[in-house]
Motif scaffolding. Sequence first.
Motif, PDB file in Angstrom:
ATOM      1  N   TYR A  51      35.337  44.564  41.980  1.00 27.00           N
ATOM      2  CA  TYR A  51      34.983  43.223  41.545  1.00 27.00           C
ATOM      3  C   TYR A  51      35.893  42.153  42.162  1.00 27.00           C
ATOM      4  CZ  TYR A  51      32.461  45.951  38.104  1.00 27.00           C
ATOM      5  OH  TYR A  51      31.648  46.857  37.504  1.00 27.00           O
ATOM      6  N   ASN A  52      36.995  42.592  42.760  1.00 30.24           N
ATOM      7  CA  ASN A  52      37.946  41.662  43.350  1.00 30.24           C
ATOM      8  C   ASN A  52      38.128  41.892  44.848  1.00 30.24           C
ATOM      9  OD1 ASN A  52      38.930  39.934  41.178  1.00 30.24           O
ATOM     10  ND2 ASN A  52      39.562  41.860  40.236  1.00 30.24           N
ATOM     11  N   LYS A  59      40.757  40.068  47.165  1.00 27.75           N
ATOM     12  CA  LYS A  59      40.823  38.604  47.129  1.00 27.75           C
ATOM     13  C   LYS A  59      42.150  38.142  46.520  1.00 27.75           C
ATOM     14  CE  LYS A  59      35.878  38.193  46.216  1.00 27.75           C
ATOM     15  NZ  LYS A  59      34.883  37.692  45.248  1.00 27.75           N
ATOM     16  N   THR A  60      42.607  36.991  46.957  1.00 27.23           N
ATOM     17  CA  THR A  60      43.828  36.422  46.378  1.00 27.23           C
ATOM     18  C   THR A  60      43.520  35.663  45.091  1.00 27.23           C
ATOM     19  OG1 THR A  60      43.596  34.488  47.784  1.00 27.23           O
ATOM     20  CG2 THR A  60      45.027  36.265  48.581  1.00 27.23           C
ATOM     21  N   ASP A  61      42.282  35.254  44.919  1.00 23.43           N
ATOM     22  CA  ASP A  61      41.868  34.548  43.702  1.00 23.43           C
ATOM     23  C   ASP A  61      41.120  35.504  42.764  1.00 23.43           C
ATOM     24  OD1 ASP A  61      39.715  34.773  45.438  1.00 23.43           O
ATOM     25  OD2 ASP A  61      38.786  32.908  44.757  1.00 23.43           O
ATOM     26  N   TYR A  62      41.761  36.631  42.477  1.00 24.81           N
ATOM     27  CA  TYR A  62      41.124  37.673  41.680  1.00 24.81           C
ATOM     28  C   TYR A  62      40.944  37.253  40.223  1.00 24.81           C
ATOM     29  CZ  TYR A  62      46.017  38.681  40.678  1.00 24.81           C
ATOM     30  OH  TYR A  62      47.333  38.582  40.314  1.00 24.81           O
ATOM     31  N   VAL A  63      40.022  37.927  39.581  1.00 27.20           N
ATOM     32  CA  VAL A  63      39.751  37.675  38.167  1.00 27.20           C
ATOM     33  C   VAL A  63      40.162  38.900  37.358  1.00 27.20           C
ATOM     34  CG1 VAL A  63      37.852  36.076  38.579  1.00 27.20           C
ATOM     35  CG2 VAL A  63      37.371  38.504  38.354  1.00 27.20           C
ATOM     36  N   THR A  64      40.552  38.670  36.120  1.00 30.29           N
ATOM     37  CA  THR A  64      40.902  39.788  35.247  1.00 30.29           C
ATOM     38  C   THR A  64      39.670  40.223  34.461  1.00 30.29           C
ATOM     39  OG1 THR A  64      41.615  38.281  33.518  1.00 30.29           O
ATOM     40  CG2 THR A  64      43.313  39.091  35.009  1.00 30.29           C
ATOM     41  N   HIS A  65      39.656  41.484  34.110  1.00 26.97           N
ATOM     42  CA  HIS A  65      38.548  42.056  33.347  1.00 26.97           C
ATOM     43  C   HIS A  65      38.622  41.667  31.881  1.00 26.97           C
ATOM     44  CE1 HIS A  65      36.235  45.135  35.542  1.00 26.97           C
ATOM     45  NE2 HIS A  65      37.267  45.160  36.343  1.00 26.97           N
ATOM     46  N   THR A  74      49.451  43.409  34.758  1.00 24.59           N
ATOM     47  CA  THR A  74      49.195  43.241  33.339  1.00 24.59           C
ATOM     48  C   THR A  74      49.697  41.910  32.819  1.00 24.59           C
ATOM     49  OG1 THR A  74      51.263  44.277  32.735  1.00 24.59           O
ATOM     50  CG2 THR A  74      49.357  45.706  32.918  1.00 24.59           C
ATOM     51  N   TYR A  75      49.079  41.486  31.769  1.00 26.70           N
ATOM     52  CA  TYR A  75      49.432  40.247  31.099  1.00 26.70           C
ATOM     53  C   TYR A  75      49.513  40.537  29.609  1.00 26.70           C
ATOM     54  CZ  TYR A  75      47.886  38.670  35.625  1.00 26.70           C
ATOM     55  OH  TYR A  75      47.744  38.521  36.972  1.00 26.70           O
ATOM     56  N   SER A  76      50.012  39.621  28.844  1.00 26.24           N
ATOM     57  CA  SER A  76      50.114  39.814  27.410  1.00 26.24           C
ATOM     58  C   SER A  76      48.737  40.157  26.834  1.00 26.24           C
ATOM     59  CB  SER A  76      50.645  38.537  26.761  1.00 26.24           C
ATOM     60  OG  SER A  76      50.702  38.698  25.372  1.00 26.24           O
ATOM     61  N   GLY A  77      48.659  41.238  26.099  1.00 26.77           N
ATOM     62  CA  GLY A  77      47.397  41.655  25.499  1.00 26.77           C
ATOM     63  C   GLY A  77      46.513  42.475  26.415  1.00 26.77           C
ATOM     64  N   ALA A  78      46.971  42.733  27.633  1.00 23.70           N
ATOM     65  CA  ALA A  78      46.167  43.510  28.579  1.00 23.70           C
ATOM     66  C   ALA A  78      46.284  44.992  28.267  1.00 23.70           C
ATOM     67  CB  ALA A  78      46.636  43.239  29.998  1.00 23.70           C
ATOM     68  N   ASP A  79      45.162  45.677  28.278  1.00 22.81           N
ATOM     69  CA  ASP A  79      45.210  47.117  28.035  1.00 22.81           C
ATOM     70  C   ASP A  79      43.823  47.720  28.085  1.00 22.81           C
ATOM     71  OD1 ASP A  79      46.650  49.486  27.592  1.00 22.81           O
ATOM     72  OD2 ASP A  79      47.867  48.494  26.103  1.00 22.81           O
ATOM     73  N   SER A 131      40.703  45.057  29.205  1.00 25.84           N
ATOM     74  CA  SER A 131      41.002  43.648  28.946  1.00 25.84           C
ATOM     75  C   SER A 131      42.268  43.216  29.677  1.00 25.84           C
ATOM     76  CB  SER A 131      41.180  43.447  27.445  1.00 25.84           C
ATOM     77  OG  SER A 131      41.556  42.122  27.153  1.00 25.84           O
ATOM     78  N   GLY A 132      42.176  42.110  30.421  1.00 23.82           N
ATOM     79  CA  GLY A 132      43.345  41.498  31.030  1.00 23.82           C
ATOM     80  C   GLY A 132      43.889  42.176  32.268  1.00 23.82           C
ATOM     81  N   LEU A 133      43.161  43.104  32.848  1.00 21.23           N
ATOM     82  CA  LEU A 133      43.621  43.827  34.036  1.00 21.23           C
ATOM     83  C   LEU A 133      42.735  43.475  35.221  1.00 21.23           C
ATOM     84  CD1 LEU A 133      44.125  47.125  32.096  1.00 21.23           C
ATOM     85  CD2 LEU A 133      45.940  45.671  32.980  1.00 21.23           C
TER      86      LEU A 133
END
Length: 186
Positions: free
Chosen positions: A23-24, A33-39, A69-74, A132-134
């Motif tokens: 997806y990225n 991509k450098t402008d990737y999106v998180t799931h 990862t970001y806060s809440g990502a898992d 989420s968040g990855l």
Amino acid sequence: TPAAALASTTGSDGLLKFPADAYNTDSSSGKIKTDYVTHDSYIQAPALSFDSMACVILRFQERFRLCCTYSGADLYVEVSNDSTNWTQYEVASPYALINEQSSADSSYTLVEINISKVAANQSKVWVRWHISGLSHYYWMFDDVEFIEGPKNDVNFAYYFPQFSGADYWYRMLPMKQTTPVTMWKS
């Protein structure tokens, strides 16, 4: 390089996969991509009935590789008996690090979750796998089973080891709770 397929028990008949890299990736160059999106995506099973099961265990085989990862990502399994309120069960590390993976090869990790709190004796239960968040790599899973757990799930709350058949218990006391003993006077 694409990840090898999960070598699950029935892997030859297919599996489910969240291919985050796909997806990225720029389709023309094949580069990330450098402008990737998180799931924030999930795969959900249709309503299931566990109305005659007092203990419901969800079992499946998984492999994942995570990044960024970001806060809440898992990775979660979520369960509901009303399709509105969801109980989350974490199935990846609670402290997922960059490039974390459950296995370096194509083998799997067996996951077992007791979902009885939400699913036991319920006529309609929804289960979904939520990423989420990855943003990079993948999560694969297969061979999903719902099995009836034991009627009496016994856990050791406290135990006493016995050493060399001796008639004593091994004990530990914090030093602050001990009283000095004089063994001899010099």
